[in-house]
Design a protein around this motif. Sequence first.
Motif, PDB file in Angstrom:
ATOM      1  N   PHE A 145      19.806  50.938  14.461  1.00 44.49           N
ATOM      2  CA  PHE A 145      19.308  52.119  15.159  1.00 44.49           C
ATOM      3  C   PHE A 145      18.181  51.681  16.077  1.00 44.49           C
ATOM      4  O   PHE A 145      17.248  51.011  15.636  1.00 44.49           O
ATOM      5  N   ARG A 146      18.277  52.064  17.358  1.00 41.87           N
ATOM      6  CA  ARG A 146      17.260  51.666  18.336  1.00 41.87           C
ATOM      7  C   ARG A 146      16.694  52.902  19.030  1.00 41.87           C
ATOM      8  O   ARG A 146      17.367  53.492  19.886  1.00 41.87           O
ATOM      9  N   PRO A 147      15.465  53.271  18.685  1.00 46.33           N
ATOM     10  CA  PRO A 147      14.842  54.385  19.395  1.00 46.33           C
ATOM     11  C   PRO A 147      14.362  53.944  20.772  1.00 46.33           C
ATOM     12  O   PRO A 147      13.996  52.779  20.967  1.00 46.33           O
ATOM     13  N   THR A 148      14.401  54.842  21.716  1.00 53.14           N
ATOM     14  CA  THR A 148      13.868  54.551  23.034  1.00 53.14           C
ATOM     15  C   THR A 148      12.919  55.678  23.440  1.00 53.14           C
ATOM     16  O   THR A 148      13.211  56.853  23.226  1.00 53.14           O
ATOM     17  N   GLU A 149      11.789  55.300  23.969  1.00 53.27           N
ATOM     18  CA  GLU A 149      10.756  56.271  24.340  1.00 53.27           C
ATOM     19  C   GLU A 149      11.075  57.000  25.637  1.00 53.27           C
ATOM     20  O   GLU A 149      10.806  58.178  25.767  1.00 53.27           O
ATOM     21  N   ASP A 150      11.610  56.290  26.607  1.00 56.85           N
ATOM     22  CA  ASP A 150      11.797  56.858  27.936  1.00 56.85           C
ATOM     23  C   ASP A 150      13.268  57.143  28.203  1.00 56.85           C
ATOM     24  O   ASP A 150      14.077  56.224  28.346  1.00 56.85           O
ATOM     25  N   VAL A 151      13.602  58.423  28.259  1.00 57.67           N
ATOM     26  CA  VAL A 151      14.957  58.846  28.576  1.00 57.67           C
ATOM     27  C   VAL A 151      14.866  59.854  29.712  1.00 57.67           C
ATOM     28  O   VAL A 151      14.092  60.813  29.639  1.00 57.67           O
ATOM     29  N   PHE A 152      15.638  59.624  30.760  1.00 58.37           N
ATOM     30  CA  PHE A 152      15.673  60.548  31.887  1.00 58.37           C
ATOM     31  C   PHE A 152      17.110  60.956  32.127  1.00 58.37           C
ATOM     32  O   PHE A 152      17.998  60.112  32.205  1.00 58.37           O
ATOM     33  N   ILE A 153      17.330  62.242  32.238  1.00 56.93           N
ATOM     34  CA  ILE A 153      18.665  62.769  32.487  1.00 56.93           C
ATOM     35  C   ILE A 153      18.553  63.725  33.666  1.00 56.93           C
ATOM     36  O   ILE A 153      17.763  64.676  33.633  1.00 56.93           O
ATOM     37  N   GLY A 154      19.326  63.469  34.696  1.00 56.97           N
ATOM     38  CA  GLY A 154      19.271  64.321  35.874  1.00 56.97           C
ATOM     39  C   GLY A 154      17.941  64.215  36.595  1.00 56.97           C
ATOM     40  O   GLY A 154      17.255  63.200  36.523  1.00 56.97           O
ATOM     41  N   HIS A 155      17.559  65.312  37.274  1.00 53.10           N
ATOM     42  CA  HIS A 155      16.334  65.311  38.076  1.00 53.10           C
ATOM     43  C   HIS A 155      15.319  66.349  37.621  1.00 53.10           C
ATOM     44  O   HIS A 155      14.263  66.470  38.209  1.00 53.10           O
ATOM     45  N   ASP A 156      15.646  67.123  36.607  1.00 55.62           N
ATOM     46  CA  ASP A 156      14.775  68.204  36.162  1.00 55.62           C
ATOM     47  C   ASP A 156      13.708  67.660  35.215  1.00 55.62           C
ATOM     48  O   ASP A 156      13.943  67.475  34.026  1.00 55.62           O
ATOM     49  N   GLU A 157      12.534  67.397  35.770  1.00 52.68           N
ATOM     50  CA  GLU A 157      11.460  66.826  34.960  1.00 52.68           C
ATOM     51  C   GLU A 157      10.859  67.846  33.996  1.00 52.68           C
ATOM     52  O   GLU A 157      10.142  67.480  33.073  1.00 52.68           O
ATOM     53  N   GLU A 158      11.137  69.119  34.193  1.00 50.88           N
ATOM     54  CA  GLU A 158      10.628  70.164  33.309  1.00 50.88           C
ATOM     55  C   GLU A 158      11.472  70.289  32.038  1.00 50.88           C
ATOM     56  O   GLU A 158      10.976  70.677  30.993  1.00 50.88           O
ATOM     57  N   ALA A 159      12.766  69.997  32.155  1.00 52.70           N
ATOM     58  CA  ALA A 159      13.665  70.160  31.017  1.00 52.70           C
ATOM     59  C   ALA A 159      13.408  69.064  29.988  1.00 52.70           C
ATOM     60  O   ALA A 159      12.969  67.963  30.316  1.00 52.70           O
ATOM     61  N   ILE A 195      27.720  47.835  15.505  1.00 48.37           N
ATOM     62  CA  ILE A 195      27.456  49.221  15.904  1.00 48.37           C
ATOM     63  C   ILE A 195      25.983  49.355  16.261  1.00 48.37           C
ATOM     64  O   ILE A 195      25.110  48.912  15.511  1.00 48.37           O
ATOM     65  N   THR A 196      25.724  49.966  17.398  1.00 43.63           N
ATOM     66  CA  THR A 196      24.362  50.221  17.830  1.00 43.63           C
ATOM     67  C   THR A 196      24.223  51.697  18.147  1.00 43.63           C
ATOM     68  O   THR A 196      25.050  52.264  18.860  1.00 43.63           O
ATOM     69  N   VAL A 197      23.194  52.309  17.597  1.00 39.57           N
ATOM     70  CA  VAL A 197      22.906  53.712  17.866  1.00 39.57           C
ATOM     71  C   VAL A 197      21.601  53.758  18.658  1.00 39.57           C
ATOM     72  O   VAL A 197      20.525  53.501  18.117  1.00 39.57           O
ATOM     73  N   ASP A 198      21.711  54.024  19.948  1.00 41.05           N
ATOM     74  CA  ASP A 198      20.536  54.220  20.791  1.00 41.05           C
ATOM     75  C   ASP A 198      20.218  55.710  20.776  1.00 41.05           C
ATOM     76  O   ASP A 198      21.122  56.539  20.920  1.00 41.05           O
ATOM     77  N   TYR A 199      18.956  56.041  20.592  1.00 43.02           N
ATOM     78  CA  TYR A 199      18.609  57.457  20.529  1.00 43.02           C
ATOM     79  C   TYR A 199      17.197  57.685  21.054  1.00 43.02           C
ATOM     80  O   TYR A 199      16.334  56.801  20.993  1.00 43.02           O
ATOM     81  N   SER A 200      16.968  58.873  21.581  1.00 35.44           N
ATOM     82  CA  SER A 200      15.639  59.258  22.040  1.00 35.44           C
ATOM     83  C   SER A 200      14.682  59.268  20.856  1.00 35.44           C
ATOM     84  O   SER A 200      15.004  59.796  19.787  1.00 35.44           O
ATOM     85  N   ALA A 201      13.507  58.714  21.064  1.00 40.16           N
ATOM     86  CA  ALA A 201      12.532  58.592  19.973  1.00 40.16           C
ATOM     87  C   ALA A 201      12.176  59.940  19.355  1.00 40.16           C
ATOM     88  O   ALA A 201      11.923  60.019  18.155  1.00 40.16           O
ATOM     89  N   GLN A 202      12.207  61.004  20.154  1.00 39.80           N
ATOM     90  CA  GLN A 202      11.857  62.309  19.594  1.00 39.80           C
ATOM     91  C   GLN A 202      12.909  62.819  18.604  1.00 39.80           C
ATOM     92  O   GLN A 202      12.693  63.805  17.910  1.00 39.80           O
ATOM     93  N   LEU A 203      14.028  62.121  18.476  1.00 38.47           N
ATOM     94  CA  LEU A 203      15.050  62.478  17.486  1.00 38.47           C
ATOM     95  C   LEU A 203      14.877  61.730  16.172  1.00 38.47           C
ATOM     96  O   LEU A 203      15.695  61.861  15.280  1.00 38.47           O
TER      97      LEU A 203
END
Length: 122
Positions: free
Chosen positions: A46-60, A4-12
């Motif tokens: 558990f693997r944190p990742t620093e760079d996550v991009f979803i869609g094109h909204d860089e403000e969100a 089992i691998t849990v990838d998650y945004s580092a801010q979480l």
Amino acid sequence: MPQITVDYSAQLKHGFDHDWPAFARDLHTTVVEIAAAKLPACKTRFRPTEDVFIGHDEEAEYALVHIHIALLPGRTEETKARLTEAVLELVRKHVRAVGDLTLHASAEVRDLDASYRKFESE
């Protein structure tokens, strides 16, 4: 097995109710109950990742959790789907997006390749 691998945004990092072991215990219990795995065989990283991009909204501000569960072959597609849904419920229970983050959560259950091997040292 299962792997089992849990990838998650580092801010979480602090968004898992500040209790990673509780999340892992619930995850392992769920895999045992639904997929008939053996508890001592459950392995989660558990693997944190620093760079996550979803869609094109860089403000969100977004956060991502994706859980990969790899099992030895033999489970039905129905069992895998039940496990996936149960895992997403665990994410809903344990993960809190902090601040204005929008959480994107997903899970996948797949069969390990026939080449999978393991050993345990004593």
